[in-house]
Structures are given as structure tokens and as C-alpha cells.
Design a protein around this motif. Structure first.
Motif, PDB file in Angstrom:
ATOM      1  N   PHE A   1      23.814  22.333  -5.944  1.00 47.15           N
ATOM      2  CA  PHE A   1      23.966  20.918  -5.598  1.00 47.15           C
ATOM      3  C   PHE A   1      25.442  20.561  -5.700  1.00 47.15           C
ATOM      4  CE2 PHE A   1      24.306  16.466  -6.728  1.00 47.15           C
ATOM      5  CZ  PHE A   1      23.380  15.838  -5.914  1.00 47.15           C
ATOM      6  N   ASP A   2      25.996  20.013  -4.622  1.00 46.37           N
ATOM      7  CA  ASP A   2      27.419  19.659  -4.581  1.00 46.37           C
ATOM      8  C   ASP A   2      27.580  18.180  -4.900  1.00 46.37           C
ATOM      9  OD1 ASP A   2      30.090  19.308  -4.056  1.00 46.37           O
ATOM     10  OD2 ASP A   2      29.921  19.552  -1.887  1.00 46.37           O
ATOM     11  N   ALA A   3      28.170  17.895  -6.056  1.00 42.18           N
ATOM     12  CA  ALA A   3      28.338  16.502  -6.492  1.00 42.18           C
ATOM     13  C   ALA A   3      29.631  15.886  -5.978  1.00 42.18           C
ATOM     14  CB  ALA A   3      28.304  16.436  -8.023  1.00 42.18           C
ATOM     15  N   ASP A   4      30.314  16.566  -5.060  1.00 41.06           N
ATOM     16  CA  ASP A   4      31.539  16.010  -4.480  1.00 41.06           C
ATOM     17  C   ASP A   4      31.344  15.666  -3.010  1.00 41.06           C
ATOM     18  OD1 ASP A   4      33.118  16.121  -6.801  1.00 41.06           O
ATOM     19  OD2 ASP A   4      33.503  18.245  -6.490  1.00 41.06           O
ATOM     20  N   GLY A   5      31.094  16.686  -2.198  1.00 38.23           N
ATOM     21  CA  GLY A   5      31.023  16.453  -0.762  1.00 38.23           C
ATOM     22  C   GLY A   5      29.628  16.390  -0.187  1.00 38.23           C
ATOM     23  N   GLY A   6      28.607  16.655  -1.005  1.00 38.94           N
ATOM     24  CA  GLY A   6      27.238  16.613  -0.508  1.00 38.94           C
ATOM     25  C   GLY A   6      26.841  17.822   0.306  1.00 38.94           C
ATOM     26  N   ASP A   7      27.625  18.899   0.229  1.00 34.27           N
ATOM     27  CA  ASP A   7      27.330  20.122   0.980  1.00 34.27           C
ATOM     28  C   ASP A   7      26.410  21.004   0.134  1.00 34.27           C
ATOM     29  OD1 ASP A   7      27.327  22.165   2.791  1.00 34.27           O
ATOM     30  OD2 ASP A   7      29.309  22.931   2.246  1.00 34.27           O
ATOM     31  N   HIS A   8      25.139  20.622   0.048  1.00 29.36           N
ATOM     32  CA  HIS A   8      24.205  21.319  -0.829  1.00 29.36           C
ATOM     33  C   HIS A   8      23.767  22.643  -0.213  1.00 29.36           C
ATOM     34  CE1 HIS A   8      24.334  17.458  -2.616  1.00 29.36           C
ATOM     35  NE2 HIS A   8      23.481  16.886  -1.795  1.00 29.36           N
ATOM     36  N   ALA A   9      23.609  23.647  -1.072  1.00 32.36           N
ATOM     37  CA  ALA A   9      23.183  24.970  -0.613  1.00 32.36           C
ATOM     38  C   ALA A   9      21.743  24.918  -0.115  1.00 32.36           C
ATOM     39  CB  ALA A   9      23.310  25.980  -1.749  1.00 32.36           C
ATOM     40  N   GLY A  10      21.479  25.636   0.967  1.00 34.51           N
ATOM     41  CA  GLY A  10      20.115  25.700   1.478  1.00 34.51           C
ATOM     42  C   GLY A  10      19.169  26.408   0.531  1.00 34.51           C
ATOM     43  N   ASN A  11      19.707  27.306  -0.294  1.00 37.69           N
ATOM     44  CA  ASN A  11      18.883  28.061  -1.238  1.00 37.69           C
ATOM     45  C   ASN A  11      19.087  27.578  -2.674  1.00 37.69           C
ATOM     46  OD1 ASN A  11      21.503  29.016  -1.306  1.00 37.69           O
ATOM     47  ND2 ASN A  11      20.928  31.177  -1.547  1.00 37.69           N
ATOM     48  N   ARG A  12      19.335  26.291  -2.839  1.00 32.66           N
ATOM     49  CA  ARG A  12      19.596  25.729  -4.164  1.00 32.66           C
ATOM     50  C   ARG A  12      18.319  25.695  -5.002  1.00 32.66           C
ATOM     51  NH1 ARG A  12      19.495  21.300  -0.687  1.00 32.66           N
ATOM     52  NH2 ARG A  12      17.991  19.656  -1.202  1.00 32.66           N
ATOM     53  N   VAL A  13      18.502  25.477  -6.280  1.00 25.19           N
ATOM     54  CA  VAL A  13      17.381  25.330  -7.202  1.00 25.19           C
ATOM     55  C   VAL A  13      16.728  23.969  -6.985  1.00 25.19           C
ATOM     56  CG1 VAL A  13      16.758  25.052  -9.641  1.00 25.19           C
ATOM     57  CG2 VAL A  13      18.296  26.899  -8.945  1.00 25.19           C
ATOM     58  N   GLU A  14      15.409  23.954  -6.943  1.00 28.21           N
ATOM     59  CA  GLU A  14      14.640  22.714  -6.839  1.00 28.21           C
ATOM     60  C   GLU A  14      14.163  22.337  -8.237  1.00 28.21           C
ATOM     61  OE1 GLU A  14      14.549  21.070  -4.120  1.00 28.21           O
ATOM     62  OE2 GLU A  14      15.297  22.602  -2.745  1.00 28.21           O
ATOM     63  N   ALA A  15      14.819  21.402  -8.848  1.00 31.18           N
ATOM     64  CA  ALA A  15      14.524  21.046 -10.236  1.00 31.18           C
ATOM     65  C   ALA A  15      13.482  19.936 -10.316  1.00 31.18           C
ATOM     66  CB  ALA A  15      15.800  20.591 -10.944  1.00 31.18           C
ATOM     67  N   ASP A  16      12.730  19.947 -11.410  1.00 32.77           N
ATOM     68  CA  ASP A  16      11.790  18.866 -11.701  1.00 32.77           C
ATOM     69  C   ASP A  16      12.452  17.752 -12.502  1.00 32.77           C
ATOM     70  OD1 ASP A  16       9.295  20.169 -10.654  1.00 32.77           O
ATOM     71  OD2 ASP A  16       9.862  21.651 -12.183  1.00 32.77           O
ATOM     72  N   ARG A  17      13.386  18.152 -13.368  1.00 41.32           N
ATOM     73  CA  ARG A  17      14.133  17.195 -14.181  1.00 41.32           C
ATOM     74  C   ARG A  17      15.600  17.591 -14.165  1.00 41.32           C
ATOM     75  NH1 ARG A  17      10.967  14.203 -18.298  1.00 41.32           N
ATOM     76  NH2 ARG A  17      12.942  13.935 -19.383  1.00 41.32           N
ATOM     77  N   VAL A  18      16.455  16.589 -14.201  1.00 37.05           N
ATOM     78  CA  VAL A  18      17.899  16.834 -14.273  1.00 37.05           C
ATOM     79  C   VAL A  18      18.443  16.035 -15.448  1.00 37.05           C
ATOM     80  CG1 VAL A  18      20.131  16.642 -13.106  1.00 37.05           C
ATOM     81  CG2 VAL A  18      18.062  17.141 -11.769  1.00 37.05           C
ATOM     82  N   VAL A  19      19.166  16.725 -16.332  1.00 34.51           N
ATOM     83  CA  VAL A  19      19.883  16.049 -17.408  1.00 34.51           C
ATOM     84  C   VAL A  19      21.352  16.052 -17.015  1.00 34.51           C
ATOM     85  CG1 VAL A  19      20.394  15.958 -19.870  1.00 34.51           C
ATOM     86  CG2 VAL A  19      18.227  16.918 -19.085  1.00 34.51           C
ATOM     87  N   THR A  20      21.849  14.932 -16.554  1.00 30.86           N
ATOM     88  CA  THR A  20      23.246  14.848 -16.139  1.00 30.86           C
ATOM     89  C   THR A  20      24.034  14.096 -17.200  1.00 30.86           C
ATOM     90  OG1 THR A  20      24.659  14.450 -14.211  1.00 30.86           O
ATOM     91  CG2 THR A  20      23.155  12.675 -14.815  1.00 30.86           C
ATOM     92  N   PHE A  21      25.323  14.374 -17.284  1.00 30.78           N
ATOM     93  CA  PHE A  21      26.108  13.917 -18.422  1.00 30.78           C
ATOM     94  C   PHE A  21      27.057  12.779 -18.061  1.00 30.78           C
ATOM     95  CE2 PHE A  21      25.582  18.632 -19.196  1.00 30.78           C
ATOM     96  CZ  PHE A  21      24.423  18.459 -19.928  1.00 30.78           C
TER      97      PHE A  21
END
Length: 492
Positions: free
Chosen positions: A175-195
Motif C-alpha cells: 500500500f503506497d501512502a504517498d502516491g496511491g500507486d498500490h501493488a496489485g499483489n498487495r496484502v489484503e488486511a482485515d485490520r490496520v493499526v496505523t501510527f
């Protein structure tokens, strides 16, 4: 909301304020452990899949907090759970010797010494994801673009195929938190703990997102620090700032143009009246001075300079030493009305900005008196009226770098305070060096980042020169200190 790039800068600023990254990692790991405890009862199996960066380091800390000794009775929870930990396996993608940061290495070593179940995965063929109730994704952090590569790709596929609850650390891998260029094979998470703060795009995921406060002080975002320099620092030499100035005064454009060179510009041009061009050239042979016939900048001459600026599309510095003749102010206004590039507006040219409609990207650098004349707040302490300056910038539609004992930098929505500098910065010419630094940084950084970093660099250069009373140096002496602050390992 904060981007991954900005978050890295805030982390660096927090460390400069005395909040060590190791301390933040403890808080981050604890937050991840709490998220796991929210989705699984003690005794559940947890697989941590970690990379070699600080994202993995956060997960190494979480492994300790998930151990039985790390649990504590909590409000609304049965105290009998004390001492009942989780069955945790930690997989490191890569060799432990190649863990990228010292604090992540320390936390991996702590797991090894305490005899936790830790395993190195040295290539994708050796990846074996154990059966687990919860998987913690801590492979890659923010700022990653493009599809995942091995061994991360294999690990991501296994995580997505597993019948387990997936908890991602800060952002899901890929997951790209800058440009939004997310990988097609990224992890699909159920929960995200962001800081610290939400990251752009997380709200669009089919996942429950928790923002964890890890103890970063608000000052790390508000005050300009070394992280802001990291955001704006040029990788090498690039850009050819175009200084339009001079006429009544000659030192100002020369200082601005030389400061741009010291801050990483490849070349520095000065457009000035022929009557003073030789004098400006005499300050430094490095400058490329382009003379014109008139004694001051005129509207007709501004049209010619406008064509040059459009042709090369480099940052322009408009104002140093121009003077305030009526025709000169009309020329400055006409230039801004017709230009759509990047302009640092300084000194005499600031007067016309409030009445000009322009498509140009402006960074205006007024001192306290100039700010008041533009229609902004009239105050000795700019920091005390930072909110008013922010509102004024919003009305103008331009970035303001208001110069004072503390500089206020704002785009009308985001505001930074630079506390660097000394009383010696009151000497004439320091505003010109600042304008040149900002122009050089504008080549790669966005306007707010360039302005904030430029203010900090200029002030720190003054601090390096100041005697015990903070006085005793000239603006021209700042020039030699600019590279040391930007690249020389100075105390920033």
C-alpha cells in the motif's frame, strides 16, 4: 491525514526533540499487540511476517508484548488472563544480519536471546507460513510503489490465502501512502493499526483502521526540524533559478543568486539593468548576469523576461533590489499576472501580490513590516499570530514565509514554525539569501516544504556563524554555511 513521506519527517523531528525512535517503536509494538488481543483470545496462534525495516521492528516489539509476561489486567477484562500469552512465531524475510536499522536489530536480538520462536526466511522457496489464527503483516511500510517482489510477493500471496485474521502494521504491505500507486499483489488486511495519524487511502480499504497514538508530540509536526530538511534536500545539483532584481540595489540579487547555487542549483541567472550588471557580476564570477538597457525594470522589459522564464521553466526569484518605482511595480504585477511557473516573491515585489490574479505558484517571503503592508497581521511576535497568518495565506492563495524571530510558514491549511536563527539575522541581506535557498529547493520540493526547509537552513547557517551574542556576521558569510547545513552533517 499524513503521507508516508511526511510521517518519516515527523519521526525524525521527534527524535530531534528528544523522543527517540526506539521509544516510539515500543509504543508502536504495544499498539499492534493490543490489536491482536482485540481479535484473538490468549492461547491463539499468531504468525508475524516481518521485513528488515522499522516496520518489522515494530512487530518484533509486538511479539514481546504478546508473550504471557507482557499481559496486564485491563478494565473490563478478567484478571485471570494474566500470564496467558499467545503462541507466536516470527518470520523474518531475509537475514538478520541485514536488518536495516539498529533499533530493529536490537529488538530482533532480544527475541533471539529470550528464546522466542524466530525464523529467518532467506529466499521465497523457504517461506512456510504456519497455521495461525492471526497473521501480523509487518513486511513493508509506507512509500512503496509498484508490484511486490520476492520473497515478499510469495509471503503476501500466502497471507491472502490463509484462513486467518490479518493485522497490518501501519499500512498493508504494497500500500503506497504517498502516491496511491498500490501493488496489485498487495496484502489484503482485515485490520490496520496505523501510527500517529491516518494515511491517505486507508479509509478506502475494506479493513478496520485504528489510529494509534504512539507519543509523537505535536511539536514534531509544528516546528521545522531535520525531517523537513530531509524532505526538501536536493539529491544533487539541478535547476537554474532566474533572479529578476537589481536597479537601485545590487547586493540583493547577487546574494539571492549565490545562495541558490550554494543550495544545490546547477546555474544561477540574474536579469538586471545594464547600469548595474557589471557590479552584480563582480560579486561572483559564478553568476550568469543578463543585462537589459533600462535603468529599472519596466513593463515592456517584463514581457521579454517573461518569455525567458517560460522557455526554461525554472524557479524565478522576483524582487531583490528592484526598487519601488511605479513602473517597476507595474512590471512586477504584469509578470506575475502572465506567468504560471514557480516564483519566490521577495522584497519590493511583495507589494503587488495582494492585487494580482495569477496562475503562478508563489512563495512570498515578507518580513514583519512587509507582511503588514500586504494586509496581513501587524505584530512583533509572528508566532503569536500564526493562525492569523495562516488565514491570510488562505485568502491570498499562496504560500507565505513570514520572517521574524520565529518564521511562520503556511499555505493556508498547513503551518510550520522555524525557530532557527539568531538576533544577527537582522543584518541586511539575510532575506535575500533565504529567497535564493527557497528557489533552489523549489526545483524538487513542494512549495511549503521548500519554504520551511529554506527558512531552517538560513537560520541554522546564521547560528553557525553567531558569536556569543548572536551577532557579528554578514549576510554574505551565510553563503559558505549553507552547504554545511544541507549536506555536511551540521547539528540541524
Amino acid at each position: 491525514m499524513i503521507t508516508g513521506r511526511r510521517m518519516a519527517a515527523v519521526d525524525e523531528n521527534a527524535a530531534a526533540l528528544g523522543v527517540a525512535r526506539k521509544q516510539l517503536m515500543e509504543s508502536s509494538g504495544n499498539a499492534v499487540a493490543r490489536a491482536v488481543r482485540d481479535v484473538a483470545e490468549p492461547g491463539a496462534s499468531v504468525a508475524i511476517v516481518a521485513g528488515r525495516g522499522n516496520n518489522g521492528g515494530d512487530a518484533f516489539v509486538a511479539a514481546r508484548f504478546l508473550d504471557g509476561a507482557g499481559l496486564r489486567p485491563e478494565a473490563g477484562r478478567d484478571a485471570s488472563r494474566l500470564g496467558r500469552g499467545y503462541d507466536v512465531t516470527t518470520l523474518l524475510l531475509g537475514r538478520a544480519d541485514n536488518i536495516g536499522t539498529g533499533i530493529a536489530r536490537e529488538n530482533w536480538a532480544a527475541l533471539e536471546r529470550a528464546d522466542y520462536d524466530v525464523r529467518e526466511v532467506r529466499d521465497s522457496s523457504g517461506f512456510d507460513l504456519p497455521e495461525a489464527d492471526v497473521i501480523v503483516d509487518a513486511m513493508l511500510g509506507t512509500g512503496i510503489s509498484g508490484d511486490l517482489r520476492e520473497p515478499v510477493a510469495t509471503a503476501a500471496e500466502a497471507i491472502n490465502d490463509a484462513d486467518a485474521t490479518v493485522v497490518a502494521v501501519d499500512v498493508p504491505t504494497g500500500f503506497d501512502a504517498d502516491g496511491g500507486d498500490h501493488a496489485g499483489n498487495r496484502v489484503e488486511a482485515d485490520r490496520v493499526v496505523t501510527f500517529h495519524d491516518a494515511k491517505p487511502g486507508l479509509e478506502d480499504l475494506a479493513a478496520e483502521v485504528t489510529v494509534a497514538d504512539i507519543g509523537i508530540p505535536a511539536a514534531a509536526e509544528r516546528f521545522v526540524g531535520p525531517g523537513d530538511l530531509s524532505l526538501a534536500r536536493p539529491d544533487g545539483r539541478d535547476g537554474r533559478p532566474y533572479v529578476i532584481g537589481g536597479g537601485p540595489y545590487t547586493g540583493a540579487p547577487a546574494l539571492a543568486a549565490q545562495a541558490a547555487l550554494r543550495a544545490g542549483a546547477e546555474l544561477s541567472f540574474v536579469a538586471a539593468p545594464e547600469s548595474v550588471a557589471g557590479e552584480i557580476q563582480g560579486y561572483a564570477e559564478d553568476l550568469i548576469v543578463q543585462p537589459y538597457e533600462e535603468d529599472v525594470l519596466t513593463p515592456e522589459r517584463a514581457e521579454d523576461l517573461l518569455e525567458t522564464a517560460r522557455r526554461y521553466d525554472n524557479p524565478v526569484v522576483l524582487g531583490p533590489g528592484l526598487g519601488t518605482a511605479d513602473e517597476t511595480l507595474e512590471a512586477a504585477a504584469r509578470f506575475l499576472e502572465s506567468y504560471d511557473g514557480r516564483v519566490v516573491v521577495d522584497a519590493d515585489a511583495l507589494e503587488v501580490v495582494p492585487d494580482v490574479e495569477t496562475d503562478a505558484t508563489l512563495v512570498c517571503t515578507p518580513n514583519r513590516a512587509e507582511l503588514a503592508r500586504m494586509g496581513g497581521p501587524d505584530a512583533d511576535d509572528l508566532r503569536a499570530v500564526a493562525d492569523e497568518i495562516e488565514s491570510f495565506a488562505a485568502d491570498l492563495g499562496h504560500v507565505l514565509l513570514a520572517k521574524g524571530a520565529d518564521d511562520v510558514i503556511t499555505d493556508g491549511e498547513r503551518t510550520r514554525i522555524s525557530r532557527s536563527g539568531t538576533v544577527g539575522m537582522k543584518v541586511g541581506g539575510t532575506g535575500d539569501t533565504l529567497a535564493g535557498i527557497v528557489a533552489a529547493l523549489l526545483e524538487e520540493a513542494d512549495p511549503l516544504e521548500a519554504a520551511a526547509a529554506g527558512a531552517h537552513v538560513n537560520g541554522l547557517a546564521g547560528e553557525r556563524l553567531a558569536d556569543a551574542d548572536g551577532r557579528g556576521f554578514l549576510a554574505s558569510e551565510l553563503l559558505g554555511e549553507i552547504p554545511a547545513v544541507l549536506w555536511g552533517g551540521a547539528n540541524v
